[in-house]
Design a protein around this motif. Structure first.
Motif, short mmCIF file in Angstrom:
data_model
loop_
_atom_site.label_atom_id
_atom_site.label_comp_id
_atom_site.label_asym_id
_atom_site.label_seq_id
_atom_site.Cartn_x
_atom_site.Cartn_y
_atom_site.Cartn_z
N ALA A 67 1.10 -8.59 3.53
CA ALA A 67 0.57 -8.45 2.17
C ALA A 67 -0.74 -7.68 2.15
CB ALA A 67 0.37 -9.83 1.55
N GLY A 68 -1.47 -7.70 3.25
CA GLY A 68 -2.75 -7.02 3.30
C GLY A 68 -2.68 -5.52 3.45
N ASN A 69 -1.49 -5.00 3.75
CA ASN A 69 -1.35 -3.55 3.88
C ASN A 69 -1.09 -2.97 2.49
OD1 ASN A 69 -0.57 -0.90 4.37
ND2 ASN A 69 0.37 -1.42 6.33
N THR A 70 -2.13 -2.39 1.92
CA THR A 70 -2.05 -1.89 0.53
C THR A 70 -1.80 -0.39 0.46
OG1 THR A 70 -4.47 -1.63 0.49
CG2 THR A 70 -3.55 -3.73 -0.28
N ARG A 71 -1.45 0.22 1.57
CA ARG A 71 -1.22 1.67 1.55
C ARG A 71 0.06 2.02 0.80
NH1 ARG A 71 -3.97 4.90 4.58
NH2 ARG A 71 -5.67 4.05 5.81
N GLU A 72 0.07 3.19 0.20
CA GLU A 72 1.25 3.66 -0.51
C GLU A 72 2.32 4.08 0.49
OE1 GLU A 72 0.54 6.39 -3.79
OE2 GLU A 72 -1.60 5.95 -3.64
N THR A 73 3.57 3.91 0.11
CA THR A 73 4.66 4.24 1.01
C THR A 73 4.63 5.72 1.43
OG1 THR A 73 6.10 4.62 -0.89
CG2 THR A 73 6.16 2.44 0.12
N LYS A 74 4.21 6.59 0.54
CA LYS A 74 4.23 8.02 0.86
C LYS A 74 3.25 8.39 1.97
CE LYS A 74 1.01 9.51 -2.80
NZ LYS A 74 0.91 10.31 -4.04
N GLU A 75 2.32 7.48 2.28
CA GLU A 75 1.39 7.74 3.37
C GLU A 75 2.05 7.56 4.73
OE1 GLU A 75 -2.67 6.40 3.10
OE2 GLU A 75 -2.36 5.76 1.04
#
Length: 499
Positions: A183-191
């Motif tokens: 849950a702590g990984n808030t990066r966008e999928t496109k990254e």
């Protein structure tokens, strides 16, 4: 469903969405947290809604002193054995009753399904199974010989027999920490679509110590080679989920796990990297497999290659880090705090159908390159898929998340302050990052696939491009780099239309 299970499921469901929860303060699992696992009566290797329920899965249920293992395999096997052994012994139970009603052997149905119920009151010469801790696995063979490999298609699951019945161990502290880290990984999928693999520079240089002129990303030609190779692997399959499984199966069938490299000291590993005796670079691994050579690597290589191949299909793929149990021989209850949170293993998550799919090709690969220098191949006899789209419960048996690679950086994240265009050139400006020895500038035409275009001195906080096509839109972002080649997180991005 219990309240606690509902909380865990809710956390994981939220974690697997694109818009995720902000990361809480760092937490660690302590030995005390895992001393008293919950004793439950059911286990599923994959979740109820997973497509793997139609392909391959393993379920365990208990009812008093009876235990039932059921499931389905995609491979065609002739015989199976439900293997139950004490935690610290290789003396298997229910062996004496082969041919009787309470034996551990069976023959799968024509569709690959199977089911076996064992009564823990009647083991051996009619005596009940002693109370204690046990490990359960399921093995299959293709020749009906009553002989089975040490490797198991369904990996070991810890169970307990006591005066109340037979139960499955469930480690809630492990599952809750996994949910928190995800849950702590808030990066966008496109990254996670960068086919240049600039975010995996350690693997690109095969684990060598960083040097100024070393590899930092794959070339366009190398990316093309990986993409063409991947298309051959997936064939005509167009379903993204099935493409993931095809790549998983191919790598597990073809690669060998490099035990000597894994067991070597850090100094020896660096020497092996310098001499070319180890391959972590996804391009090098592809070229080796294309040549027909027996190809070996470790978890870094497995995960980098899987990410490179899935990204070439336009599927976002990221790498997680954590601790993986080797069972038998290890258990969560017997690990120190340092070993629990060591983070010595890496694996993948790929994004399809609105969720992140857990993939651990290293754990599912049955082939080894041994300490004696021999290639030991078992993939012709068995296929393992327990590491593909594993359930929350199944992941918690073997794997503790500690971080994502991108969240481990000690450098502050740089900030692009401006991006402008004049005379068909683009100018970027950013704020200084303390500790940075250089900056990397990345460019994209679609906001998903970025390429490294320039390395900038730490004294410079601006970048000016060469001439670009007027009217075309470009996406820009930067990274700060430390002396040991560790990266900051990517900066915010700026979109500029060339004027």
């Amino acid at each position: 469903m219990s309240l606690r299970k509902g909380i865990i499921a809710g956390l994981l469901a939220a974690a697997m969405l694109v818009e995720m929860l902000p990361m809480q303060a760092s937490a660690k699992v302590t030995p005390q947290d895992v001393q008293t696992p919950e004793l439950v009566t059911s286990f599923q290797s994959v979740g109820a809604g997973s497509p793997m329920r139609q392909i391959e899965y393993y379920d365990i249920t208990t009812d008093g002193m009876k235990l039932t293992v059921s499931g389905k395999t995609a491979e065609k096997y002739v015989q199976y054995r439900v293997s139950i052994r004490p935690l610290n012994s290789k003396t298997y139970l229910f062996w004496h009753y082969y041919g009787g009603e309470n034996n551990s052997f069976g023959e799968p149905e024509s569709d690959g399904s199977f089911s076996k119920t064992l009564d823990f009151t009647k083991e051996g010469n009619g005596n009940p199974v002693p109370n204690g801790d046990y490990l359960l696995s399921v093995r299959f063979n293709k020749d009906g010989s009553d002989k089975f490999e040490d490797e198991a298609q369904m990996r070991y699951i810890p169970i307990v027999k006591n005066s109340q019945g037979v139960f499955i161990k469930r480690f809630n502290a492990i599952e809750e920490e996994n949910a928190r880290v995800i849950a702590g990984n808030t990066r966008e999928t496109k990254e996670y679509m960068d086919t240049s693999m600039a975010d995996m520079a350690h693997e690109l240089r095969n684990g060598r110590e960083y040097s100024q002129n070393d590899i930092t990303s794959l070339t366009k030609s190398q990316q093309k080679t990986i993409a063409e190779f991947t298309q051959k692997v997936v064939g005509g399959e167009t379903d993204s989920y099935k493409q993931l499984l095809k790549i998983h199966d191919y790598l597990c069938n073809t690669l060998y796990y490099d035990i000597p490299y894994n067991d070597a000291s850090q100094a020896t590993k660096r020497e092996m990297a310098k001499s070319g005796r180890v391959t972590l670079n996804p391009y090098d691994l592809v070229k080796s497999m294309e040549s027909g050579a027996k190809t070996r690597t470790v978890c870094n290589g497995f995960s980098a290659l899987y990410a490179a191949m899935t990204r070439s299909l336009g599927i976002p793929c990221r790498t997680a880090r954590g601790t993986a149990l080797r069972i038998p021989g290890m258990s969560w209850e017997n690990m120190s705090a340092a070993k629990l949170n060591a983070g010595t293993h890496v694996w993948n998550e790929a994004y399809v159908n609105g969720r992140w799919v857990f993939v651990d090709t290293t754990k599912d690969c049955p082939n080894d390159f041994t300490t004696g220098g021999q290639y030991k191949r078992l993939a012709d006899k068995l296929v393992k898929r327990c590491g593909f789209d594993a359930s929350i419960q199944s992941v918690g048996v073997y794997t503790l998340y500690t971080s994502y690679r991108e969240e481990e950086n000690t450098l502050p994240t740089p900030k692009l302050t401006s991006a402008s265009s004049k005379k068909c050139r683009v100018t970027l400006r950013w704020k200084k990052v303390k500790g940075a020895v250089r900056y990397y500038v990345f460019r994209s035409t679609d906001g998903m696939k970025y390429s490294l275009v320039k390395k900038i001195s730490p004294k410079e906080l601006t970048y000016k491009s060469g001439k670009l096509k007027k009217g075309k839109k470009y996406y820009w972002r930067i990274r700060a780099v430390m002396e040991d080649d560790s990266f900051s997180n990517f900066s915010n991005y700026k979109v500029v239309k060339v004027k």
